[in-house]
Design a protein around this motif. Structure first.
Motif, mmCIF file in Angstrom:
data_model
loop_
_atom_site.group_PDB
_atom_site.id
_atom_site.type_symbol
_atom_site.label_atom_id
_atom_site.label_comp_id
_atom_site.label_asym_id
_atom_site.label_seq_id
_atom_site.Cartn_x
_atom_site.Cartn_y
_atom_site.Cartn_z
ATOM 1 N N LEU A 17 -1.398 2.495 4.900
ATOM 2 C CA LEU A 17 -1.851 2.216 3.728
ATOM 3 C C LEU A 17 -1.871 3.395 3.333
ATOM 4 O O LEU A 17 -2.834 4.576 3.316
ATOM 5 C CB LEU A 17 -3.426 1.370 4.077
ATOM 6 N N PRO A 18 -1.751 3.867 1.597
ATOM 7 C CA PRO A 18 -2.195 4.561 0.966
ATOM 8 C C PRO A 18 -3.783 5.132 0.808
ATOM 9 O O PRO A 18 -4.784 3.994 0.517
ATOM 10 C CB PRO A 18 -1.506 4.433 0.089
ATOM 11 N N ASN A 19 -3.624 6.125 1.004
ATOM 12 C CA ASN A 19 -5.991 6.836 0.738
ATOM 13 C C ASN A 19 -6.848 5.208 1.499
ATOM 14 O O ASN A 19 -7.883 5.345 1.001
ATOM 15 C CB ASN A 19 -5.886 6.518 -0.234
ATOM 16 N N SER A 20 -6.145 5.173 2.678
ATOM 17 C CA SER A 20 -7.006 4.423 3.277
ATOM 18 C C SER A 20 -7.379 5.072 4.840
ATOM 19 O O SER A 20 -6.997 5.456 5.426
ATOM 20 C CB SER A 20 -6.319 3.173 4.190
ATOM 21 N N LYS A 21 -8.772 5.109 5.064
ATOM 22 C CA LYS A 21 -9.973 5.616 5.701
ATOM 23 C C LYS A 21 -10.581 4.812 6.910
ATOM 24 O O LYS A 21 -10.466 3.581 6.795
ATOM 25 C CB LYS A 21 -10.721 6.483 5.421
ATOM 26 N N VAL A 22 -10.230 5.075 8.180
ATOM 27 C CA VAL A 22 -10.505 4.768 9.434
ATOM 28 C C VAL A 22 -12.413 4.678 9.256
ATOM 29 O O VAL A 22 -12.415 6.089 9.579
ATOM 30 C CB VAL A 22 -10.642 5.129 10.410
ATOM 31 N N LYS A 23 -12.673 3.220 9.390
ATOM 32 C CA LYS A 23 -14.467 3.361 9.517
ATOM 33 C C LYS A 23 -14.661 2.919 10.788
ATOM 34 O O LYS A 23 -16.012 3.110 11.169
ATOM 35 C CB LYS A 23 -14.710 1.805 8.499
ATOM 36 N N HIS A 24 -13.797 2.004 11.449
ATOM 37 C CA HIS A 24 -13.874 1.439 13.118
ATOM 38 C C HIS A 24 -12.370 1.615 13.874
ATOM 39 O O HIS A 24 -11.352 1.073 13.026
ATOM 40 C CB HIS A 24 -14.770 0.608 13.425
ATOM 41 N N PRO A 25 -12.177 1.838 14.567
ATOM 42 C CA PRO A 25 -11.160 1.705 15.092
ATOM 43 C C PRO A 25 -10.543 0.895 15.206
ATOM 44 O O PRO A 25 -9.095 0.451 16.344
ATOM 45 C CB PRO A 25 -10.588 2.522 16.699
ATOM 46 N N VAL A 30 -9.380 -4.885 4.370
ATOM 47 C CA VAL A 30 -8.046 -4.385 3.979
ATOM 48 C C VAL A 30 -8.365 -5.509 2.408
ATOM 49 O O VAL A 30 -8.146 -6.635 2.358
ATOM 50 C CB VAL A 30 -7.296 -4.409 4.429
ATOM 51 N N ASP A 31 -8.502 -4.665 1.252
ATOM 52 C CA ASP A 31 -8.351 -5.356 -0.012
ATOM 53 C C ASP A 31 -7.186 -5.185 -0.312
ATOM 54 O O ASP A 31 -6.997 -4.586 -1.146
ATOM 55 C CB ASP A 31 -9.762 -4.455 -0.861
ATOM 56 N N PHE A 54 -6.319 -13.591 3.393
ATOM 57 C CA PHE A 54 -6.457 -14.279 2.217
ATOM 58 C C PHE A 54 -4.947 -14.405 1.435
ATOM 59 O O PHE A 54 -5.686 -12.874 0.809
ATOM 60 C CB PHE A 54 -7.482 -14.908 2.026
ATOM 61 N N LYS A 55 -4.613 -14.518 0.695
ATOM 62 C CA LYS A 55 -3.588 -14.320 -1.019
ATOM 63 C C LYS A 55 -4.235 -15.280 -2.015
ATOM 64 O O LYS A 55 -3.595 -16.325 -1.480
ATOM 65 C CB LYS A 55 -2.494 -14.361 -0.695
ATOM 66 N N ASN A 56 -4.748 -14.142 -2.867
ATOM 67 C CA ASN A 56 -4.459 -15.468 -4.267
ATOM 68 C C ASN A 56 -3.930 -15.283 -5.550
ATOM 69 O O ASN A 56 -4.072 -14.824 -6.448
ATOM 70 C CB ASN A 56 -5.802 -14.749 -4.985
ATOM 71 N N PHE A 57 -3.010 -15.100 -4.736
ATOM 72 C CA PHE A 57 -1.943 -14.534 -5.632
ATOM 73 C C PHE A 57 0.299 -15.056 -4.454
ATOM 74 O O PHE A 57 -0.016 -15.528 -3.657
ATOM 75 C CB PHE A 57 -0.787 -13.325 -5.958
ATOM 76 N N LEU A 91 10.073 -8.059 -3.254
ATOM 77 C CA LEU A 91 8.256 -7.897 -3.422
ATOM 78 C C LEU A 91 7.985 -7.827 -4.896
ATOM 79 O O LEU A 91 7.349 -6.568 -4.814
ATOM 80 C CB LEU A 91 7.650 -8.890 -3.001
ATOM 81 N N GLN A 92 8.183 -8.298 -6.487
ATOM 82 C CA GLN A 92 7.395 -6.884 -7.529
ATOM 83 C C GLN A 92 5.818 -6.872 -7.853
ATOM 84 O O GLN A 92 5.358 -8.026 -6.919
ATOM 85 C CB GLN A 92 8.059 -7.792 -8.460
ATOM 86 N N LYS A 93 5.741 -5.332 -8.309
ATOM 87 C CA LYS A 93 4.588 -5.945 -8.498
ATOM 88 C C LYS A 93 3.561 -6.761 -9.265
ATOM 89 O O LYS A 93 4.444 -7.343 -10.226
ATOM 90 C CB LYS A 93 4.443 -4.572 -9.232
ATOM 91 N N LYS A 94 2.307 -7.161 -8.330
ATOM 92 C CA LYS A 94 1.843 -8.410 -9.112
ATOM 93 C C LYS A 94 1.438 -7.877 -10.448
ATOM 94 O O LYS A 94 0.233 -6.939 -9.926
ATOM 95 C CB LYS A 94 1.963 -8.935 -8.538
ATOM 96 N N VAL A 95 0.575 -8.380 -11.082
ATOM 97 C CA VAL A 95 -0.170 -8.034 -12.683
ATOM 98 C C VAL A 95 -1.217 -8.679 -11.967
ATOM 99 O O VAL A 95 -2.745 -7.793 -12.012
ATOM 100 C CB VAL A 95 0.257 -8.827 -13.580
ATOM 101 N N ASP A 96 -1.859 -9.771 -11.076
ATOM 102 C CA ASP A 96 -2.964 -9.594 -10.811
ATOM 103 C C ASP A 96 -2.696 -9.740 -9.589
ATOM 104 O O ASP A 96 -3.022 -11.117 -8.986
ATOM 105 C CB ASP A 96 -2.951 -11.890 -11.189
ATOM 106 N N VAL A 97 -3.004 -9.166 -8.783
ATOM 107 C CA VAL A 97 -3.327 -8.974 -6.852
ATOM 108 C C VAL A 97 -4.648 -9.294 -6.858
ATOM 109 O O VAL A 97 -4.935 -8.866 -7.091
ATOM 110 C CB VAL A 97 -2.289 -7.925 -6.554
ATOM 111 N N SER A 98 -4.096 -10.330 -5.354
ATOM 112 C CA SER A 98 -5.364 -10.144 -4.976
ATOM 113 C C SER A 98 -6.202 -10.780 -4.085
ATOM 114 O O SER A 98 -4.912 -11.598 -3.437
ATOM 115 C CB SER A 98 -7.301 -11.085 -6.183
ATOM 116 N N GLY A 99 -7.352 -10.090 -2.979
ATOM 117 C CA GLY A 99 -7.203 -10.751 -1.639
ATOM 118 C C GLY A 99 -7.664 -10.085 -0.583
ATOM 119 O O GLY A 99 -7.950 -8.505 -1.460
ATOM 120 N N TRP A 100 -7.598 -10.437 0.479
ATOM 121 C CA TRP A 100 -8.377 -9.432 1.479
ATOM 122 C C TRP A 100 -7.582 -10.095 2.607
ATOM 123 O O TRP A 100 -6.450 -11.011 2.674
ATOM 124 C CB TRP A 100 -9.739 -9.904 1.570
ATOM 125 N N GLY A 101 -7.683 -9.058 3.778
ATOM 126 C CA GLY A 101 -7.199 -8.704 5.609
ATOM 127 C C GLY A 101 -7.720 -8.311 5.767
ATOM 128 O O GLY A 101 -8.909 -7.608 6.133
#
Length: 302
Positions: A17-25, A30-31, A54-57, A91-101
Motif C-alpha cells: 500500500l503506497p505511503n502506508s506505515k506499520v502502526k502495529h505488527p 485501512v482507509d 467494508f466497501k461503500n461502492f 477495476l476502473q478508478k472510482k470517483v466515490d470510493v470509500s470503506g475500510w478494512g
C-alpha cells in the motif's frame, strides 16, 4: 497474472500500500478512500490473517472461494486466513470510493478468549455472495468500533494495548453476528424457497441409488447443490428450523429408516447399509439418539 500472491504478515500488506506505515505488527485499519488506483484483472491473493472489509461502492466480478460476486454497495465480508480472493476483471478508478478494512493476525488473539471463540464466528467461512448488507445505522456502529481500534493503534504499545484492541475486535464480531441474524430474518421469504429446495434435494438423494452408491449425503454436497457455503447453509437452517444442516440430513435419514423398518423385513444391518451407513452400529446409535428407541424396539412396538 495467474499466480496466487500470498501476503503472510500485516507488515507485508503495508508494503503493498503506497505511503502506508506499520502502526502495529499484528493488526491494521485501512482507509480504502486513500487507495483508488486501478487493480488489474487476474490478481489472486491469499492472506495469512483475518480480514473484515467494508466497501461503500460497487466493483465488478470479485471472486472469493468458488463464487463470482458483484461487490454491492454497503456490503461487508469477513475472511479467515488462506482464503483465495481473485479479481477477474479490471477495476476502473472510482470517483466515490470509500470503506475500510480491519486486518488482524492470529498471533494477536493467541491466548485470549477470542482465540477460543473465533471458530464460533462461522461467517468467516461464508462465500462472498453471502456478504453482510448493512443499514446506515449498522454501518455507523461498526465504523465507530473500527475507529476506536485505529485510535488505539496511534497510541504507544503498552501492556493494555492487546486487551483493548482484541476486546474491540470481539465487540465488532458480536455486532456482525447480530446483523447476520437480522439479515436471515429480512430474507425469510427467500429462505423459505431455499428450505423447499433443500428438502427436495435430500428426499431425491435418499430415495435414489446415490444413497447406496455414494453413502450418506454430506453437508458439503447439499451446500454445493444450493450454491452456498457449508457454514452459511447450516446457520440458515439452524435459524429457520432449529436444526443445522447435519441435523437436517439425519432427520430425513431417520424418517426414511422408520418407513423401511415398518415396510420391509430387512435386517437392521441390511437396512443400515441400504441407507448409506458404513457401520450398522452407527446407524443404530443414531436412531436410538433421535427416536429414543432402538431400530428393533421401534419395529416391534409399531
Amino acid at each position: 497474472m495467474n499466480n496466487v500472491v500470498h501476503i503472510e504478515t500485516i507488515s507485508e500488506m503495508h508494503k503493498m500500500l503506497p505511503n502506508s506505515k506499520v502502526k502495529h505488527p499484528l493488526v491494521a485499519v485501512v482507509d480504502f478512500s486513500k487507495y483508488q488506483e486501478q487493480f488489474y484483472s487476474g490478481l489472486k491473493l491469499t492472506l495469512g490473517f483475518y480480514s473484515i472489509m467494508f466497501k461503500n461502492f460497487c466493483i465488478n466480478q470479485m471472486k472469493y472461494g468458488q463464487q463470482s460476486y458483484d461487490f454491492q454497495e454497503g456490503s461487508l465480508i469477513c475472511m479467515a486466513p488462506r482464503q483465495v480472493i481473485a479479481l477477474d476483471e479490471p477495476l476502473q478508478k472510482k470517483v466515490d470510493v470509500s470503506g475500510w478494512g480491519l486486518f488482524f493476525h492470529p498471533d494477536l488473539i493467541r491466548g485470549t478468549s477470542l482465540s477460543r471463540s473465533i471458530k464460533d464466528y462461522s461467517f468467516f467461512s461464508y462465500e462472498a455472495n453471502e456478504a453482510l448488507h448493512l443499514s446506515e445505522k449498522e454501518k455507523t456502529v461498526l465504523y465507530d468500533i473500527v475507529e476506536n481500534i485505529d485510535v488505539e493503534l496511534f497510541e504507544n504499545i503498552d501492556k493494555h494495548s492487546q486487551t483493548l484492541i482484541v476486546s474491540n475486535i470481539e465487540l465488532l464480531l458480536n455486532y456482525c453476528t447480530r446483523y447476520y441474524d437480522r439479515q436471515f430474518i429480512t430474507r425469510k421469504h427467500a429462505n423459505k424457497d431455499l428450505l423447499s429446495k433443500v428438502e427436495k434435494e435430500l428426499l431425491e438423494y435418499i430415495q435414489s441409488p446415490l444413497l447406496n452408491e455414494k453413502g450418506l449425503p454430506t453437508v458439503k454436497y447439499l451446500a454445493d447443490k444450493m450454491h452456498l457455503s457449508s457454514n452459511y447453509l447450516s446457520d440458515l437452517l439452524k435459524r429457520e428450523t432449529g436444526m443445522n444442516a447435519q441435523d437436517r440430513i439425519h432427520y430425513y435419514l431417520i424418517e426414511e429408516a422408520k418407513n423401511l423398518l415398518l415396510s420391509s423385513n430387512k435386517s437392521i444391518s441390511e437396512l443400515a447399509f441400504s441407507l448409506g451407513f458404513e457401520y450398522p452400529q452407527y446407524f443404530s446409535r443414531l436412531f436410538k439418539q433421535r427416536v429414543g428407541q432402538t431400530p428393533n424396539e421401534y419395529r416391534s412396538l409399531n
